[in-house]
Structure formats: structure tokens, C-alpha cells
Design a protein around this motif. Structure first.
Motif, PDB file in Angstrom:
ATOM      1  N   ALA A  35       0.820  -1.212   0.000  1.00 43.16           N
ATOM      2  CA  ALA A  35       0.000   0.000   0.000  1.00 43.16           C
ATOM      3  C   ALA A  35       0.856   1.265   0.000  1.00 43.16           C
ATOM      4  N   PHE A  36       1.981   1.233   0.715  1.00 42.23           N
ATOM      5  CA  PHE A  36       2.867   2.393   0.793  1.00 42.23           C
ATOM      6  C   PHE A  36       3.797   2.493  -0.409  1.00 42.23           C
ATOM      7  N   GLY A  37       3.910   1.396  -1.176  1.00 41.50           N
ATOM      8  CA  GLY A  37       4.800   1.398  -2.338  1.00 41.50           C
ATOM      9  C   GLY A  37       6.266   1.328  -1.960  1.00 41.50           C
ATOM     10  N   VAL A  38       6.570   0.568  -0.897  1.00 43.59           N
ATOM     11  CA  VAL A  38       7.953   0.441  -0.443  1.00 43.59           C
ATOM     12  C   VAL A  38       8.296  -1.033  -0.292  1.00 43.59           C
ATOM     13  N   ALA A  39       9.590  -1.305  -0.083  1.00 38.89           N
ATOM     14  CA  ALA A  39      10.063  -2.679   0.090  1.00 38.89           C
ATOM     15  C   ALA A  39      10.979  -2.755   1.294  1.00 38.89           C
ATOM     16  N   ASN A  40      11.198  -3.971   1.777  1.00 33.77           N
ATOM     17  CA  ASN A  40      12.087  -4.188   2.909  1.00 33.77           C
ATOM     18  C   ASN A  40      13.469  -3.598   2.621  1.00 33.77           C
ATOM     19  N   GLY A  41      13.973  -2.823   3.560  1.00 35.10           N
ATOM     20  CA  GLY A  41      15.284  -2.218   3.400  1.00 35.10           C
ATOM     21  C   GLY A  41      15.261  -0.820   2.813  1.00 35.10           C
ATOM     22  N   ASP A  42      14.107  -0.366   2.321  1.00 34.88           N
ATOM     23  CA  ASP A  42      14.016   0.998   1.808  1.00 34.88           C
ATOM     24  C   ASP A  42      14.225   2.004   2.931  1.00 34.88           C
ATOM     25  N   ILE A  43      14.659   3.195   2.552  1.00 34.66           N
ATOM     26  CA  ILE A  43      14.841   4.295   3.486  1.00 34.66           C
ATOM     27  C   ILE A  43      13.852   5.397   3.128  1.00 34.66           C
ATOM     28  N   VAL A  44      13.097   5.875   4.129  1.00 29.10           N
ATOM     29  CA  VAL A  44      12.078   6.888   3.877  1.00 29.10           C
ATOM     30  C   VAL A  44      12.225   8.045   4.848  1.00 29.10           C
ATOM     31  N   GLN A  45      11.425   9.077   4.605  1.00 32.29           N
ATOM     32  CA  GLN A  45      11.293  10.197   5.527  1.00 32.29           C
ATOM     33  C   GLN A  45       9.929  10.102   6.202  1.00 32.29           C
ATOM     34  N   VAL A  46       9.857  10.524   7.453  1.00 36.69           N
ATOM     35  CA  VAL A  46       8.585  10.565   8.171  1.00 36.69           C
ATOM     36  C   VAL A  46       8.458  11.948   8.814  1.00 36.69           C
ATOM     37  N   THR A  47       7.389  12.648   8.473  1.00 35.71           N
ATOM     38  CA  THR A  47       7.164  13.991   8.996  1.00 35.71           C
ATOM     39  C   THR A  47       6.045  13.970  10.024  1.00 35.71           C
ATOM     40  N   VAL A  48       6.289  14.610  11.167  1.00 36.30           N
ATOM     41  CA  VAL A  48       5.258  14.770  12.188  1.00 36.30           C
ATOM     42  C   VAL A  48       4.995  16.254  12.376  1.00 36.30           C
ATOM     43  N   GLY A  49       3.733  16.593  12.646  1.00 45.15           N
ATOM     44  CA  GLY A  49       3.359  17.993  12.823  1.00 45.15           C
ATOM     45  C   GLY A  49       3.454  18.426  14.269  1.00 45.15           C
ATOM     46  N   GLY A  50       2.833  19.570  14.555  1.00 42.66           N
ATOM     47  CA  GLY A  50       2.839  20.101  15.917  1.00 42.66           C
ATOM     48  C   GLY A  50       3.787  21.280  16.073  1.00 42.66           C
ATOM     49  N   LYS A  51       3.894  21.757  17.309  1.00 48.58           N
ATOM     50  CA  LYS A  51       4.733  22.926  17.586  1.00 48.58           C
ATOM     51  C   LYS A  51       6.203  22.652  17.334  1.00 48.58           C
ATOM     52  N   ARG A  52       6.605  21.380  17.436  1.00 44.25           N
ATOM     53  CA  ARG A  52       8.006  21.022  17.178  1.00 44.25           C
ATOM     54  C   ARG A  52       8.073  20.101  15.966  1.00 44.25           C
ATOM     55  N   ALA A  53       7.335  20.476  14.931  1.00 42.18           N
ATOM     56  CA  ALA A  53       7.251  19.671  13.713  1.00 42.18           C
ATOM     57  C   ALA A  53       8.642  19.249  13.244  1.00 42.18           C
TER      58      ALA A  53
END
Length: 220
Positions: free
Chosen positions: A157-175
Motif C-alpha cells: 500500500a505504501f509502495g515500499v520494500a524491505n530495506g528501503d529508506i524513507v522520511q517521516v514527517t510529524v506535525g505540531g509545535k516542534r514539527a
């Protein structure tokens, strides 16, 4: 077309729009869990610290199927300090491994490498104290690299495979955007990102937060 047929078409259209909106809203979203310091013991390590034939007692199941937090704890000893009541996780593994944050490591007086779980070659030496003995290891202490557990269906569903490297963004005051996040895929995994307390405090997040995943360098 009568009124009943028109009403049915409208209701069906509204349902489809709401369903599509929900999918778009949740697109590339991953739940985040904060991993506290803990240790995984080998069978030999467990018996050294707790006695021959000892079996870990389950305190609670963890999110990943088959994994659990044990009732037992150990003391982690370094050149400059100790970490008491470090939780053991089960079941036992092939090799003993201790995972701490970099803040924990400073208290111990060591500089562990940031590694994927299970990669302990040339990692920091560590001593563990249990109720029945002490275990001195020439390797085994790491700071775990942040990562995302994904079921095979999640990876698709995410279009990724084992061993891939991604970015993850979180919001909030200290986004914050977490770079270099490893994807780990298995039919035995449940979707969840793991960060340690240092990383969570930097981003101002707690257990249950969510992040947005995108391929490194590729907008989602």
C-alpha cells in the motif's frame, strides 16, 4: 427516474466521496510508538542472569505479534554509571542485545553505534546484572536506528520494500522530519514506527502520534 432511485444514487455518491476522503486523509500515515531502553537476552544469557532453565514471565504483549515485555528487569552497567530496572523483552534471541538512547549512553559512559536491531558487530561492550549473576559482553549495546515495521500488505500500500529508506514527517509545535528511517517488512509485523525517547522529545510527540511517510527525496 423516480424519487427513490434518485435518493439511492445520491446516498451512494456521498458514501463513495466520504470513503475516498478518508483514504486520502490517512494516505501514508503511520502510527508512532516510543521505545524505552530495553534488553533482549539469549538463552545462555538468561540462564546466566536468572538461573538454569529459567523462563521469562510475560507482563504484557507488545504491538508486534509474538513479542512481549517481561516482568523481569536487569541492571545495565557501564564505565561511568548504571541503568537500573531495564526491561527485558521476550522471547529470547540468538544473541544478547541492549538498546538505549544516546542520553542513556552518556550516563553509562559509552558511545554505542546507531544500528539496526540485530546488528551488534563492533558495538559497545556492556555488563548486565541479574539476580543470579553477572554477564560481561564484549559487544551488544546499541542505539537502535529508527524504523517502521510493516506487514507485507502495508508495504504494498505504501509502495515500499524491505530495506528501503524513507522520511517521516510529524506535525505540531516542534514539527520534525525524521530522515533515514528504515522500512522492515514481514508478514509477522504490524504497522508501527519506532523511535526512542530522545527522538520523541525532540519532536514533542507521545505514543499514539502519527507521521506521514514519503520516499526519501520524492514528494508523497
Amino acid at each position: 427516474m423516480n424519487q427513490s432511485e434518485l435518493t439511492e444514487i445520491i446516498e451512494t455518491t456521498v458514501e463513495e466521496v466520504l470513503r475516498e476522503h478518508a483514504l486520502n486523509r490517512n494516505k501514508n500515515q503511520v502510527p508512532i510508538a516510543i521505545s524505552n531502553r530495553h534488553a533482549h537476552l539469549s538463552r545462555a544469557g538468561l540462564e546466566r542472569l536468572f538461573g538454569k532453565g529459567y523462563a521469562l514471565k510475560k507482563a504484557k504483549d507488545l504491538s508486534q505479534p509474538g513479542q512481549f515485555a517481561a516482568q523481569e528487569t536487569v541492571t545495565v552497567i557501564g564505565p561511568k554509571g548504571k541503568l537500573r530496572n531495564v526491561r527485558l523483552l521476550g522471547p529470547t534471541r540468538g544473541e544478547t542485545q541492549v538498546e538505549v538512547s544516546l542520553t542513556d549512553a552518556r550516563k553509562l559512559g559509552v558511545t554505542p553505534p546507531i544500528r539496526n536491531s540485530g546488528d551488534i558487530e563492533d558495538s559497545s561492550p556492556v555488563t548486565l546484572q541479574g539476580p543470579r549473576g553477572q554477564l560481561k559482553l564484549d559487544k551488544g549495546l546499541i542505539c537502535a536506528a529508527r524504523h517502521i515495521h510493516m506487514h507485507t500488505s502495508d508495504a504494498e500500500a505504501f509502495g515500499v520494500a524491505n530495506g528501503d529508506i524513507v522520511q517521516v514527517t510529524v506535525g505540531g509545535k516542534r514539527a520534525t522530519t525524521f530522515e533515514n528511517t528504515l522500512i522492515r517488512v514481514s508478514p509477522n509485523y504490524q504497522l508501527e514506527m519506532h523511535v526512542d525517547y530522545d527522538e520523541a522529545n525532540t519532536a514533542g510527540i507521545e505514543n499514539g502520534a502519527t507521521g506521514t511517510v514519503k520516499r526519501s527525496g520524492i514528494p508523497s
